[in-house]
Scaffold this motif. Structure first.
Motif, PDB file in Angstrom:
ATOM      1  N   UNK A 131      65.491 -37.542 -17.370  1.00  0.00           N
ATOM      2  CA  UNK A 131      64.635 -36.352 -17.505  1.00  0.00           C
ATOM      3  C   UNK A 131      65.038 -35.527 -18.724  1.00  0.00           C
ATOM      4  N   UNK A 132      66.331 -35.404 -18.969  1.00  0.00           N
ATOM      5  CA  UNK A 132      66.804 -34.652 -20.135  1.00  0.00           C
ATOM      6  C   UNK A 132      66.448 -35.385 -21.426  1.00  0.00           C
ATOM      7  N   UNK A 133      66.520 -36.707 -21.403  1.00  0.00           N
ATOM      8  CA  UNK A 133      66.219 -37.491 -22.604  1.00  0.00           C
ATOM      9  C   UNK A 133      64.735 -37.401 -22.970  1.00  0.00           C
ATOM     10  N   UNK A 134      63.857 -37.468 -21.974  1.00  0.00           N
ATOM     11  CA  UNK A 134      62.428 -37.373 -22.285  1.00  0.00           C
ATOM     12  C   UNK A 134      62.074 -35.949 -22.702  1.00  0.00           C
ATOM     13  N   UNK A 135      62.820 -34.969 -22.201  1.00  0.00           N
ATOM     14  CA  UNK A 135      62.595 -33.587 -22.629  1.00  0.00           C
ATOM     15  C   UNK A 135      62.942 -33.421 -24.107  1.00  0.00           C
ATOM     16  N   UNK A 136      63.975 -34.125 -24.563  1.00  0.00           N
ATOM     17  CA  UNK A 136      64.343 -34.051 -25.984  1.00  0.00           C
ATOM     18  C   UNK A 136      63.264 -34.692 -26.852  1.00  0.00           C
ATOM     19  N   UNK A 137      62.632 -35.747 -26.346  1.00  0.00           N
ATOM     20  CA  UNK A 137      61.534 -36.372 -27.099  1.00  0.00           C
ATOM     21  C   UNK A 137      60.367 -35.404 -27.212  1.00  0.00           C
ATOM     22  N   UNK A 138      60.038 -34.739 -26.119  1.00  0.00           N
ATOM     23  CA  UNK A 138      58.925 -33.772 -26.155  1.00  0.00           C
ATOM     24  C   UNK A 138      59.234 -32.620 -27.108  1.00  0.00           C
ATOM     25  N   UNK A 139      60.494 -32.178 -27.102  1.00  0.00           N
ATOM     26  CA  UNK A 139      60.884 -31.064 -27.972  1.00  0.00           C
ATOM     27  C   UNK A 139      60.833 -31.460 -29.442  1.00  0.00           C
ATOM     28  N   UNK A 140      61.025 -32.759 -29.726  1.00  0.00           N
ATOM     29  CA  UNK A 140      61.029 -33.238 -31.110  1.00  0.00           C
ATOM     30  C   UNK A 140      59.665 -33.077 -31.760  1.00  0.00           C
ATOM     31  N   UNK A 141      58.626 -32.874 -30.962  1.00  0.00           N
ATOM     32  CA  UNK A 141      57.286 -32.662 -31.495  1.00  0.00           C
ATOM     33  C   UNK A 141      57.242 -31.452 -32.434  1.00  0.00           C
ATOM     34  N   UNK A 142      58.086 -30.464 -32.146  1.00  0.00           N
ATOM     35  CA  UNK A 142      58.049 -29.209 -32.906  1.00  0.00           C
ATOM     36  C   UNK A 142      58.902 -29.240 -34.172  1.00  0.00           C
ATOM     37  N   UNK A 143      59.698 -30.290 -34.357  1.00  0.00           N
ATOM     38  CA  UNK A 143      60.534 -30.388 -35.558  1.00  0.00           C
ATOM     39  C   UNK A 143      59.703 -30.910 -36.722  1.00  0.00           C
ATOM     40  N   UNK A 144      60.119 -30.633 -37.959  1.00  0.00           N
ATOM     41  CA  UNK A 144      59.397 -31.186 -39.115  1.00  0.00           C
ATOM     42  C   UNK A 144      59.358 -32.707 -39.020  1.00  0.00           C
ATOM     43  N   UNK A 145      58.201 -33.327 -39.214  1.00  0.00           N
ATOM     44  CA  UNK A 145      58.092 -34.796 -39.096  1.00  0.00           C
ATOM     45  C   UNK A 145      59.042 -35.505 -40.056  1.00  0.00           C
ATOM     46  N   UNK A 146      59.842 -36.409 -39.553  1.00  0.00           N
ATOM     47  CA  UNK A 146      60.757 -37.195 -40.377  1.00  0.00           C
ATOM     48  C   UNK A 146      61.242 -38.384 -39.560  1.00  0.00           C
ATOM     49  N   UNK A 147      62.044 -39.238 -40.187  1.00  0.00           N
ATOM     50  CA  UNK A 147      62.589 -40.394 -39.493  1.00  0.00           C
ATOM     51  C   UNK A 147      63.461 -39.977 -38.315  1.00  0.00           C
ATOM     52  N   UNK A 148      63.925 -38.729 -38.307  1.00  0.00           N
ATOM     53  CA  UNK A 148      64.808 -38.277 -37.228  1.00  0.00           C
ATOM     54  C   UNK A 148      64.104 -38.284 -35.875  1.00  0.00           C
ATOM     55  N   UNK A 149      62.778 -38.211 -35.894  1.00  0.00           N
ATOM     56  CA  UNK A 149      62.033 -38.330 -34.638  1.00  0.00           C
ATOM     57  C   UNK A 149      62.307 -39.690 -34.010  1.00  0.00           C
ATOM     58  N   UNK A 150      62.354 -40.731 -34.835  1.00  0.00           N
ATOM     59  CA  UNK A 150      62.628 -42.067 -34.316  1.00  0.00           C
ATOM     60  C   UNK A 150      64.046 -42.173 -33.759  1.00  0.00           C
ATOM     61  N   UNK A 151      64.965 -41.417 -34.325  1.00  0.00           N
ATOM     62  CA  UNK A 151      66.330 -41.450 -33.812  1.00  0.00           C
ATOM     63  C   UNK A 151      66.386 -40.928 -32.383  1.00  0.00           C
ATOM     64  N   UNK A 152      65.538 -39.945 -32.066  1.00  0.00           N
ATOM     65  CA  UNK A 152      65.474 -39.418 -30.703  1.00  0.00           C
ATOM     66  C   UNK A 152      64.921 -40.490 -29.762  1.00  0.00           C
TER      67      UNK A 152
END
Length: 275
Positions: free
Chosen positions: A166-187
């Protein structure tokens, strides 16, 4: 997906210092130095980054191969190095504080993993990935990652596994608000590494590590319109997490298959639009 791997399946951490072998007293030109430093009889390591060194406190230090890999990734992010550009072993060795010999061997290992190319006239260069390469990596990583996804669903009721997912999927959802970059894939990668750990599938981690996902992620981020398609990724991973949390291994595996098909279709459509 993205992470380091070891000789024995498992995770490693940053920082290992490797003792360099004796330096051969010769001062060739820079071109000769980089072009001729990869003898054909150097054997590649049987693992992505070699075996970790166990410390007295129970922690581990990474191998030089891992340090070289991390430095190359940092150089890409800083704009110091570009795909297709020659890697100067002498400069890399200086940055790492070691001699050229272990750096050359590390580059040879990374060449075996497809991150680096060794060319007779140029020495080592960062390998460029084509659209076909990106698609093929999805075709390979999908079935491998699916093993960990399904296994995690089967063990979701153990310990604090449910909370961790649940915490891991929450971090993926939160990544939506970060500037788009390859770091999204790292999450996204971290989500899979967690599922592999929960499912007790260390060999899935090991195989994914062989593919240098962090490098692949950077090409993905530079190929697709992330601002437009991140919501699609998040929708797919929400479905995957729901299936895992429900303990439904069959559905979780099917969602992983569906995500891979969606991702490949996205790349193919991106390629067509650029023609």
């Amino acid at each position: 997906m993205t992470k380091a791997s070891t000789d024995a399946p498992g995770r490693v951490r940053k920082g290992e210092k490797t003792k360099a072998p004796p330096h051969v007293p010769r001062a060739p030109s820079e071109t000769e130095e980089d072009a001729d430093e990869f003898p054909s009889d150097i054997a590649g390591a049987p693992s992505p980054f070699g075996a970790p060194k166990l410390m007295a406190d129970g922690s581990t230090k990474t191998t030089l191969v891992q340090r070289v890999h991390e430095t190359l990734m940092e150089s890409l992010d800083e704009g110091v190095l570009r795909p297709g550009q020659r890697i100067k072993a002498a400069e890399l060795a200086k940055r790492l504080g070691v001699s050229r010999a272990p750096v050359r061997e590390a580059l040879h290992i990374l060449a075996g993993q497809g991150l680096v190319e060794l060319l007779p006239d140029k020495g080592a260069i960062m390998r460029e990935l084509s659209l076909a390469d990106l698609i093929q990596i999805y075709e390979v990583t999908g079935p491998i990652a699916k093993v960990g996804v399904a296994a995690a669903a089967r063990r979701i009721g153990e310990g604090d596994n449910r909370q961790r997912v649940e915490e891991a999927i929450a971090r993926i959802r939160a990544a939506r608000d970060a500037p788009p970059s390859y770091k999204f894939y790292l999450v996204l990668n971290d989500f899979h590494y967690l599922l592999n750990e929960i499912g007790q599938k260390p060999y899935v981690d090991y195989l994914l590590g062989l593919l240098n996902l962090e490098y692949w992620n950077r090409f993905l981020a530079g190929t697709i319109d992330m601002r437009l398609h991140i919501p699609g990724y998040i929708a797919n991973y929400n479905r995957m997490a729901d299936a895992v949390l429900a303990g439904d291994a069959r559905t979780a595996a099917a969602v992983m298959d569906s995500h891979v098909e969606w991702s490949i279709d996205l790349l193919e459509r991106t390629g067509q639009s650029r023609r």
